[in-house]
Write a protein that holds these residues in place. Structure first.
Motif, PDB file in Angstrom:
ATOM      1  N   GLY A  35      34.054  25.381  37.071  1.00 52.72           N
ATOM      2  CA  GLY A  35      35.219  25.498  37.939  1.00 52.72           C
ATOM      3  C   GLY A  35      35.557  26.916  38.353  1.00 52.72           C
ATOM      4  O   GLY A  35      35.984  27.148  39.488  1.00 52.72           O
ATOM      5  N   ALA A  36      35.380  27.886  37.463  1.00 52.08           N
ATOM      6  CA  ALA A  36      35.753  29.269  37.767  1.00 52.08           C
ATOM      7  C   ALA A  36      34.943  29.848  38.928  1.00 52.08           C
ATOM      8  O   ALA A  36      35.530  30.418  39.847  1.00 52.08           O
ATOM      9  CB  ALA A  36      35.629  30.138  36.521  1.00 52.08           C
TER      10      ALA A  36
ATOM     11  N   ALA B 115      34.618  31.661  44.591  1.00 47.63           N
ATOM     12  CA  ALA B 115      33.932  31.585  45.887  1.00 47.63           C
ATOM     13  C   ALA B 115      34.865  31.018  46.956  1.00 47.63           C
ATOM     14  O   ALA B 115      34.871  31.495  48.102  1.00 47.63           O
ATOM     15  CB  ALA B 115      32.678  30.732  45.759  1.00 47.63           C
ATOM     16  N   TRP B 116      35.646  30.020  46.600  1.00 49.85           N
ATOM     17  CA  TRP B 116      36.577  29.420  47.560  1.00 49.85           C
ATOM     18  C   TRP B 116      37.611  30.447  48.025  1.00 49.85           C
ATOM     19  O   TRP B 116      37.881  30.575  49.219  1.00 49.85           O
ATOM     20  CB  TRP B 116      37.284  28.218  46.930  1.00 49.85           C
ATOM     21  CG  TRP B 116      38.130  27.499  47.929  1.00 49.85           C
ATOM     22  CD1 TRP B 116      39.420  27.758  48.247  1.00 49.85           C
ATOM     23  CD2 TRP B 116      37.715  26.425  48.764  1.00 49.85           C
ATOM     24  NE1 TRP B 116      39.850  26.905  49.222  1.00 49.85           N
ATOM     25  CE2 TRP B 116      38.811  26.067  49.557  1.00 49.85           C
ATOM     26  CE3 TRP B 116      36.524  25.730  48.911  1.00 49.85           C
ATOM     27  CZ2 TRP B 116      38.746  25.048  50.491  1.00 49.85           C
ATOM     28  CZ3 TRP B 116      36.480  24.707  49.836  1.00 49.85           C
ATOM     29  CH2 TRP B 116      37.571  24.377  50.612  1.00 49.85           C
ATOM     30  N   ASN B 117      38.167  31.210  47.096  1.00 51.21           N
ATOM     31  CA  ASN B 117      39.171  32.218  47.447  1.00 51.21           C
ATOM     32  C   ASN B 117      38.570  33.321  48.312  1.00 51.21           C
ATOM     33  O   ASN B 117      39.217  33.789  49.261  1.00 51.21           O
ATOM     34  CB  ASN B 117      39.809  32.797  46.194  1.00 51.21           C
ATOM     35  CG  ASN B 117      40.692  31.793  45.496  1.00 51.21           C
ATOM     36  OD1 ASN B 117      41.217  30.882  46.114  1.00 51.21           O
ATOM     37  ND2 ASN B 117      40.852  31.955  44.199  1.00 51.21           N
ATOM     38  N   ALA B 118      37.348  33.736  48.013  1.00 50.07           N
ATOM     39  CA  ALA B 118      36.684  34.756  48.835  1.00 50.07           C
ATOM     40  C   ALA B 118      36.443  34.225  50.249  1.00 50.07           C
ATOM     41  O   ALA B 118      36.633  34.941  51.234  1.00 50.07           O
ATOM     42  CB  ALA B 118      35.372  35.187  48.190  1.00 50.07           C
TER      43      ALA B 118
ATOM     44  N   ARG C 124      37.397  43.416  47.563  1.00 49.33           N
ATOM     45  CA  ARG C 124      37.876  43.540  46.190  1.00 49.33           C
ATOM     46  C   ARG C 124      37.682  42.234  45.432  1.00 49.33           C
ATOM     47  O   ARG C 124      37.258  42.218  44.293  1.00 49.33           O
ATOM     48  CB  ARG C 124      39.360  43.945  46.199  1.00 49.33           C
ATOM     49  CG  ARG C 124      40.033  44.020  44.864  1.00 49.33           C
ATOM     50  CD  ARG C 124      39.432  44.944  43.819  1.00 49.33           C
ATOM     51  NE  ARG C 124      38.848  46.141  44.322  1.00 49.33           N
ATOM     52  CZ  ARG C 124      37.865  46.815  43.694  1.00 49.33           C
ATOM     53  NH1 ARG C 124      37.414  46.410  42.528  1.00 49.33           N
ATOM     54  NH2 ARG C 124      37.349  47.895  44.204  1.00 49.33           N
ATOM     55  N   ARG C 125      37.983  41.106  46.097  1.00 49.82           N
ATOM     56  CA  ARG C 125      37.804  39.821  45.430  1.00 49.82           C
ATOM     57  C   ARG C 125      36.335  39.595  45.089  1.00 49.82           C
ATOM     58  O   ARG C 125      35.998  39.107  44.014  1.00 49.82           O
ATOM     59  CB  ARG C 125      38.332  38.668  46.279  1.00 49.82           C
ATOM     60  CG  ARG C 125      38.353  37.368  45.510  1.00 49.82           C
ATOM     61  CD  ARG C 125      38.884  36.199  46.279  1.00 49.82           C
ATOM     62  NE  ARG C 125      40.161  36.338  46.890  1.00 49.82           N
ATOM     63  CZ  ARG C 125      41.323  36.048  46.304  1.00 49.82           C
ATOM     64  NH1 ARG C 125      41.339  35.641  45.058  1.00 49.82           N
ATOM     65  NH2 ARG C 125      42.449  36.169  46.959  1.00 49.82           N
ATOM     66  N   CYS C 126      35.450  39.958  46.025  1.00 45.05           N
ATOM     67  CA  CYS C 126      34.016  39.792  45.768  1.00 45.05           C
ATOM     68  C   CYS C 126      33.543  40.719  44.655  1.00 45.05           C
ATOM     69  O   CYS C 126      32.749  40.323  43.808  1.00 45.05           O
ATOM     70  CB  CYS C 126      33.224  40.047  47.044  1.00 45.05           C
ATOM     71  SG  CYS C 126      33.464  38.783  48.307  1.00 45.05           S
TER      72      CYS C 126
ATOM     73  N   ALA D   1      34.589  39.494  41.227  1.00 44.53           N
ATOM     74  CA  ALA D   1      34.113  38.157  40.857  1.00 44.53           C
ATOM     75  C   ALA D   1      33.205  38.240  39.630  1.00 44.53           C
ATOM     76  O   ALA D   1      32.342  39.113  39.549  1.00 44.53           O
ATOM     77  CB  ALA D   1      33.358  37.525  42.016  1.00 44.53           C
ATOM     78  N   PRO D   2      33.394  37.331  38.682  1.00 44.49           N
ATOM     79  CA  PRO D   2      32.572  37.348  37.467  1.00 44.49           C
ATOM     80  C   PRO D   2      31.240  36.638  37.663  1.00 44.49           C
ATOM     81  O   PRO D   2      30.724  35.997  36.766  1.00 44.49           O
ATOM     82  CB  PRO D   2      33.455  36.585  36.458  1.00 44.49           C
ATOM     83  CG  PRO D   2      34.184  35.609  37.313  1.00 44.49           C
ATOM     84  CD  PRO D   2      34.437  36.324  38.618  1.00 44.49           C
ATOM     85  N   MET D   3      30.692  36.745  38.871  1.00 42.54           N
ATOM     86  CA  MET D   3      29.419  36.076  39.170  1.00 42.54           C
ATOM     87  C   MET D   3      28.368  37.135  39.449  1.00 42.54           C
ATOM     88  O   MET D   3      28.693  38.225  39.942  1.00 42.54           O
ATOM     89  CB  MET D   3      29.577  35.156  40.387  1.00 42.54           C
ATOM     90  CG  MET D   3      30.615  34.078  40.168  1.00 42.54           C
ATOM     91  SD  MET D   3      30.734  32.872  41.493  1.00 42.54           S
ATOM     92  CE  MET D   3      30.808  33.804  42.977  1.00 42.54           C
ATOM     93  N   PRO D   4      27.119  36.830  39.183  1.00 42.14           N
ATOM     94  CA  PRO D   4      26.057  37.785  39.507  1.00 42.14           C
ATOM     95  C   PRO D   4      25.943  37.932  41.021  1.00 42.14           C
ATOM     96  O   PRO D   4      26.278  37.041  41.781  1.00 42.14           O
ATOM     97  CB  PRO D   4      24.793  37.149  38.920  1.00 42.14           C
ATOM     98  CG  PRO D   4      25.118  35.704  38.785  1.00 42.14           C
ATOM     99  CD  PRO D   4      26.608  35.609  38.585  1.00 42.14           C
TER     100      PRO D   4
END
Length: 69
Positions: free
Chosen positions: A16-17, A22-25, A54-56, A59-62
Motif C-alpha cells: 500500500g505505501a 506513486a499516486w500522490n506524485a 520533493r515528493r519523488c 519516496a521510499p522506493m528505489p
C-alpha cells in the motif's frame, strides 16, 4: 478508479505505501500540468515543480534504472 485511503490502508504496508506515494506524485504532476494553459507565474510553477520533485525524492522506493545509456 481512484483508490481510497481506506482501501490502501487495508493492504499490507509493503504494498500500500508505494501505491500511495506513486499516486500522490502523479496528482502533484497533474496539478502542474493543469496550469499549462492558464499562464501561471514563475513562482506558481516553481512551487508546483518543487512539490513534485520533493515528493519523488522523499519516496521510499528505489529509483528507476537509467534508460538513457
Amino acid at each position: 478508479m481512484k483508490p481510497s485511503r481506506v482501501e490502501l490502508s487495508n493492504l499490507p504496508r509493503v504494498i500500500g505505501a508505494p501505491i500511495t506515494v506513486a499516486w500522490n506524485a502523479k496528482e502533484d504532476l497533474l496539478d502542474l500540468l493543469a496550469t499549462a494553459r492558464t499562464r501561471p507565474n514563475r513562482e506558481q510553477v516553481r512551487d508546483l515543480l518543487y512539490r513534485f520533485y520533493r515528493r519523488c525524492a522523499d519516496a521510499p522506493m528505489p529509483t528507476f534504472p537509467n534508460c538513457s545509456a
